[in-house]
Design an enzyme around this catalytic site. Structure first.
Site, PDB file in Angstrom:
ATOM      1  N   HIS A  25       0.831  -1.196   0.000  1.00 26.92           N
ATOM      2  CA  HIS A  25       0.000   0.000   0.000  1.00 26.92           C
ATOM      3  C   HIS A  25       0.873   1.257   0.000  1.00 26.92           C
ATOM      4  O   HIS A  25       0.472   2.297  -0.500  1.00 26.92           O
ATOM      5  CB  HIS A  25      -0.908   0.030   1.234  1.00 26.92           C
ATOM      6  CG  HIS A  25      -1.945  -1.026   1.223  1.00 26.92           C
ATOM      7  ND1 HIS A  25      -1.723  -2.280   1.734  1.00 26.92           N
ATOM      8  CD2 HIS A  25      -3.214  -1.017   0.746  1.00 26.92           C
ATOM      9  CE1 HIS A  25      -2.811  -3.006   1.577  1.00 26.92           C
ATOM     10  NE2 HIS A  25      -3.728  -2.268   0.974  1.00 26.92           N
ATOM     11  N   ASP A  95      -4.715  -4.245  -9.191  1.00 26.26           N
ATOM     12  CA  ASP A  95      -4.808  -3.878  -7.784  1.00 26.26           C
ATOM     13  C   ASP A  95      -5.318  -2.437  -7.731  1.00 26.26           C
ATOM     14  O   ASP A  95      -5.388  -1.743  -8.748  1.00 26.26           O
ATOM     15  CB  ASP A  95      -3.439  -4.023  -7.113  1.00 26.26           C
ATOM     16  CG  ASP A  95      -3.552  -4.314  -5.626  1.00 26.26           C
ATOM     17  OD1 ASP A  95      -4.621  -4.035  -5.032  1.00 26.26           O
ATOM     18  OD2 ASP A  95      -2.575  -4.817  -5.047  1.00 26.26           O
TER      19      ASP A  95
END
Length: 195
Positions: A25, A95
């Site tokens: 992330h 993603d």
């Protein structure tokens, strides 16, 4: 379970995320194992699941001995290995491109449109921008892409096919009971499923 009840699902993160410590992330994880090591460990379930999965999400990890690009931007991972070697025919979702690390390529921060283009060119059927909805208009305004007939077909198969069982019916089904009895063979005890 889900597939038997007509529920399409997305399995992530191909080929595997288990051998990296960095949080994708916020930073770009690098896995230095060989293709053979990755396919014989993390990616092993894809060999026997690829014919039944409806969709897959590639990991935003660089597997440096396979490709310098993260798997989600890599045609080697998506086209050659997932679609070619593993014969996966389902949809491939990028993603979440709202993650800063998911828009990095060769150390450079990409725009949303640049990242989406990289993912689509690599073989993703759809790109995700989940946590910055205000940026969706920017992405759509700057993305130059024509979806292929194959992508439309794969995405259409994501639609559910029937109403799933209620939770009480699912818990009483022979298939679920059988699956629970197989779990201990995979390293989790039966009691841990309901903890």
């Amino acid at each position: 379970g889900a597939l038997a009840e007509g529920i399409a699902c997305c399995v992530k993160h191909f080929p595997g995320h288990g051998f990296v410590g960095a949080d994708s992330h916020t930073e770009m994880p690098v896995d230095k194992r060989s293709l053979r090591q990755i396919l014989s460990t993390d990616a092993m379930p894809y060999f026997w699941l690829s014919s039944s999965l409806t969709s897959v999400m590639p990991a935003h990890v660089i597997y440096s001995k396979v490709d310098k690009k993260p798997a989600g931007f890599s045609s080697k991972w998506i086209q050659d290995i997932l679609r070619g070697k593993l014969a996966f025919t389902g949809a491939i979702f990028s993603d979440d491109l709202s993650m800063a690390a998911a828009r990095v390529l060769n150390g450079e921060q990409l725009s949303f449109a640049q990242a989406a283009t990289q993912a689509l060119n690599a073989g993703c059927d759809m790109v995700l921008l989940c946590n910055q909805p205000a940026m969706a208009d920017e992405l759509l305004a700057n993305l130059k892409w024509t979806i292929s007939a194959q992508s439309i077909s794969r995405l259409a198969r994501m639609h559910g096919h029937k109403h799933p069982k209620r939770l009480d019916q699912l818990h009483e089904s022979a298939e679920l009971v059988q699956a629970f009895h197989q779990v201990p063979q995979k390293g989790v005890t039966e009691g841990e499923l309901f903890a």
